[in-house]
Design a protein around this motif. Structure first.
Motif, PDB file in Angstrom:
ATOM      1  N   ALA A 166       0.894  -1.505  -0.120  1.00  0.00           N
ATOM      2  CA  ALA A 166       0.423  -0.313  -0.380  1.00  0.00           C
ATOM      3  C   ALA A 166       0.813   1.134  -0.531  1.00  0.00           C
ATOM      4  N   GLY A 167       2.234   0.881   0.060  1.00  0.00           N
ATOM      5  CA  GLY A 167       2.728   2.296   1.116  1.00  0.00           C
ATOM      6  C   GLY A 167       3.471   2.517  -1.177  1.00  0.00           C
ATOM      7  N   ALA A 227       0.133   4.636  -2.003  1.00  0.00           N
ATOM      8  CA  ALA A 227      -0.347   5.300  -2.194  1.00  0.00           C
ATOM      9  C   ALA A 227       0.970   6.402  -3.268  1.00  0.00           C
ATOM     10  N   THR A 242      -4.512   4.045   3.096  1.00  0.00           N
ATOM     11  CA  THR A 242      -3.990   3.433   3.612  1.00  0.00           C
ATOM     12  C   THR A 242      -2.183   3.649   4.443  1.00  0.00           C
ATOM     13  N   ALA A 243      -2.386   2.731   5.193  1.00  0.00           N
ATOM     14  CA  ALA A 243      -0.889   3.359   6.131  1.00  0.00           C
ATOM     15  C   ALA A 243      -0.119   3.586   4.934  1.00  0.00           C
ATOM     16  N   GLY A 244       0.128   3.648   3.524  1.00  0.00           N
ATOM     17  CA  GLY A 244       0.966   4.084   2.585  1.00  0.00           C
ATOM     18  C   GLY A 244       0.756   6.495   2.926  1.00  0.00           C
ATOM     19  N   ASP A 245      -0.785   6.161   2.678  1.00  0.00           N
ATOM     20  CA  ASP A 245      -1.089   7.557   3.013  1.00  0.00           C
ATOM     21  C   ASP A 245      -0.834   8.344   4.144  1.00  0.00           C
ATOM     22  N   GLY A 291      -7.777   1.694   6.086  1.00  0.00           N
ATOM     23  CA  GLY A 291      -8.249   0.049   5.060  1.00  0.00           C
ATOM     24  C   GLY A 291     -10.153   1.166   5.013  1.00  0.00           C
ATOM     25  N   THR A 329       4.887   1.387   9.297  1.00  0.00           N
ATOM     26  CA  THR A 329       4.125   0.921   8.708  1.00  0.00           C
ATOM     27  C   THR A 329       5.414   0.446   6.797  1.00  0.00           C
ATOM     28  N   GLY A 350       3.840   2.105   4.516  1.00  0.00           N
ATOM     29  CA  GLY A 350       4.427   3.384   3.858  1.00  0.00           C
ATOM     30  C   GLY A 350       5.780   4.251   4.398  1.00  0.00           C
TER      31      GLY A 350
END
Lengths: 349, 349, 349
Positions: free
Chosen positions: A29-30, A33, B28-31, B101, C28, C30
């Motif tokens: 997900a990183g 993003a 997400t954790a990316g954001d 999520g 994370t 991320g």
């Protein structure tokens, strides 16, 4: 002996040789993003787990070009560290969907070699495959690059140039896309009511917006792909290089053009194949990228009633708005055009 | 016909119309990581799963302004692509916590229209709601923007201007925040021993630090929010635009000010409502942003003994340190002030 | 009273005092993706869940220097907000692997104080420990900084300077690395066939590539670490500061050098300890960073047959390619050298 490597030169490659590339990479997900922050992509299937699930996917898909860039990036240290130029791509097929959590790796086979008459360089053709952690192939493409010889006097094998398809056959486009339920496709959420049936071959679309590129952005992107090509990062060396400055990774322009193309192609949710692509002119930080597209062809997918394929030619330009679809009746080698990309996209019916 | 859209103009809106916006977005954790890298936020409930869990949350919360920016961003292609200016916000209420999520979507209702006397522009009022994947409303706000007419001669409906509250009533602030256990709030980890009871109405806080903005940063941020407003991205077009250069998204200044405000308001862990906000002057890359705050009011939340609400007015400035809380007794329209934000924050007792 | 803090001054510290730092931080995917985009790291154990699992890890490791930067960042508001300079590191030991999902927190003990003869500043020595959510120590290091006094006339305790080891003993290096299975180490995927046995003390490696630093990049990185040191962010204040411009966080140069060192040290997959590090000269945006390394020593780990330890001295330079390992026979205080780092890395046998 220096354990650091200068990379391979033209005479170091042999026909039929297979190279397994470092470094395997778990996509997360990183990455999604960051990809979003770098390009502002808005395609719903890649942005929303819920939208993707409604269609039958387990969750949101990774952006196709992100997969391409990561697989491409792995090949750079072995293939193109001593490249003069990337000359082209062909027969690029996306063969399985990629999700966060998948681990991508890559290998390449040398399929062509042709020394140039100056004996200082040669053309290297490789077919690269990207794999997921299950060993399934997710991507296959051919690229050819002009590579320096280290020793001008080194002998090289007889020229061998592969036959490459002018474009990917439509009947091989389905693998990347499991059957979806187009009745669950919500036009309001996807951003457009234009489905497959609404596009006509010959139609042209100005994607209107322009986006200016910064040095920090293209370097962040190119490092995210673990692409180590030196021309993108080293301002000191490039000051005395060909362009006097850092060059933007060609794939960065591809992703910018793809994101801009949302305005007019919002439902072209998947890239199934890239028929060919040329980086017509270099892009540098400070340039503003625009794009326009032409629908070259339409195709049904055998046995599929959910999606159809649009063959799209997208040109990206630098500092040249595309209101009038510039250069649509000419060869692309004109000031302002930086990218000429011919690809198949899937769209719900 | 070009399938790309130029966006709606003033005459394209009708009172009562509801617009569902593209593109749904799974956060997400990316954001969260990118938000942190962009602003350097240090509020513990948004930074640490463990800190959040000790209070009763399932895991760390998404930053409130990240939720705001994502929901706001979705409205831009439909609402403000042809805006002359964002004029203001009101009645912005955060109504449910948002976690990684969750998938956010947005819709807006047209609640006011008033053509300007020049007949070239009009004021559009919309109420926007953000939803999570369960259909729960997470955010509601009103904004008004001055929008171009496409055709100066187009007729428009009679003026209708909504009544808006001067500020959000304190008794409606609790919904975003489940009851927490303030005994588990660790002042050392949160960065301050100042709780709700330690603040007084009228108190002023210089947040001391300044942060300089780069083009790459505000563009990364604005794309992360899938906000497509052209003035932020296209240096070529803006060269001949109003300011001669790219304009920083107003919300970027809001998030910078909020992150700076940690120094002095470290325990103001949740934004419950934004009473009003004005982008007093534009911000450009190269500017250094400072901030100072004034406690306007304090309020108990009905039936809640865990948290109280501080009404805070935060001004952000450009290239103007805030040691002396500049302009605290004047109207804000003075050189240097770029943002005047009036909001309710929650703080443990 | 302003509730914002100016930070502690030299006279505010006392020997033996323990400071628990804000803000705990869940790391994370991320963070990993951003770290990759910022430095282009290619070490396989940190990049691929599958590669890590084959060796016996549950999934990919967090980059060691990312852990260091996050723990270091937490100390800044309490320790070095009023620092004149970071003078050095010593006895830095990585003590447990860190994975995404872990929550890091930090505390520091004051272990030395020595006022300078000018009575305006003093040297502060602290030992900082980083912990995971289970309370296990993951990192321990000593640093010393020159800190301003707030009041020149304040009395300070008698000088006390801690004894610090010249380097970390090899027999204490194993804790960060569970026993791995080196038979599962795939040289093609890791990017090099050079294992522990292939390196010799005295060997030198030019890491070849150079990377130019942008303002947006180092600020994104430093904020990602929640490091609030003012010199990195405030161009307005720094214009009249010591260097006339923003200073790049020293740790940014460490991570750039480490990423560059992949070319020549691809299998040096883990940093077990940092013996010492000095930021010899400042780095600014626009500078191009190069690096070269020297193998200082090799060591077996007691009872371990899977990995060995290389003691490596890496120098990073600014605008100075390292083809000839510049300054290898001199003290490092020469134009061009910015970092002199002495560390232990683990490598499979």
């Amino acid at each position: 002996m220096n354990k650091a490597t200068l990379g391979r030169f033209f005479e170091d490659f042999g026909i039929g040789e297979t190279i397994r590339h470092a470094t395997p990479r778990t996509v997360t997900a990183g990455d999604q993003a960051l990809y979003l922050a770098l390009y502002g992509s808005r395609f719903a299937v890649q942005s929303s787990d819920e939208f993707a699930r409604a269609l039958g996917y387990p969750r949101a898909l990774l952006d196709d070009l992100l997969v391409f860039h990561i697989v491409f990036g792995k090949t750079v240290p072995d293939i193109s560290l001593n490249a003069v130029a990337n000359l082209g791509y062909a027969d690029c097929r996306f063969l399985a969907p990629v999700y966060t959590g998948d681990t991508l790796s890559a290998q390449s086979e040398v399929i062509g070699l042709k020394e140039n008459s100056n004996r200082k360089t040669g053309i290297l053709y490789v077919r690269t495959a990207g794999f997921n952690q299950k060993g399934e192939i997710v991507l296959s493409f051919v690229r050819w690059v002009m590579v320096h010889k280290h020793d001008q006097h080194a002998t090289t094998p007889d020229a061998e140039v592969p036959q490459l398809p002018a474009h990917v056959a439509a009947d091989s486009l389905g693998r990347v896309c499991p059957v979806i339920d187009p009745a669950q496709w919500d036009n309001a959420l996807s951003g457009s009511s234009h489905r497959f049936g609404d596009y006509l071959a010959g139609e042209r679309i100005d994607h209107i917006d322009g986006v200016t590129v910064e040095e920090a952005e293209h370097m962040l992107a190119t490092r995210l792909y673990q692409n180590t090509a030196r021309v993108h990062f080293n301002a000191l060396a490039e000051k005395s290089g060909r362009f006097g400055r850092r060059l933007v990774y060609g794939g960065h322009a591809m992703s910018l053009a793809r994101a801009l193309s949302f305005n007019g192609l919002a439902n072209a949710f998947h890239i199934a194949a890239i028929n060919g692509g040329r980086h017509v002119a270099p892009l540098f930080a400070g340039g503003t990228v625009f794009a326009w597209s032409e629908i070259l062809d339409k195709a049904d997918l055998p046995g599929r009633h959910d999606v159809g394929a649009l063959r799209i030619r997208t040109r990206a330009t630098r500092d040249l708005p595309c209101t009038d679809h510039p250069l649509h009746d000419a060869t692309a080698e004109r000031p302002g055009v930086i990218l000429d990309l011919d690809y198949w996209a899937l769209m719900p019916r």
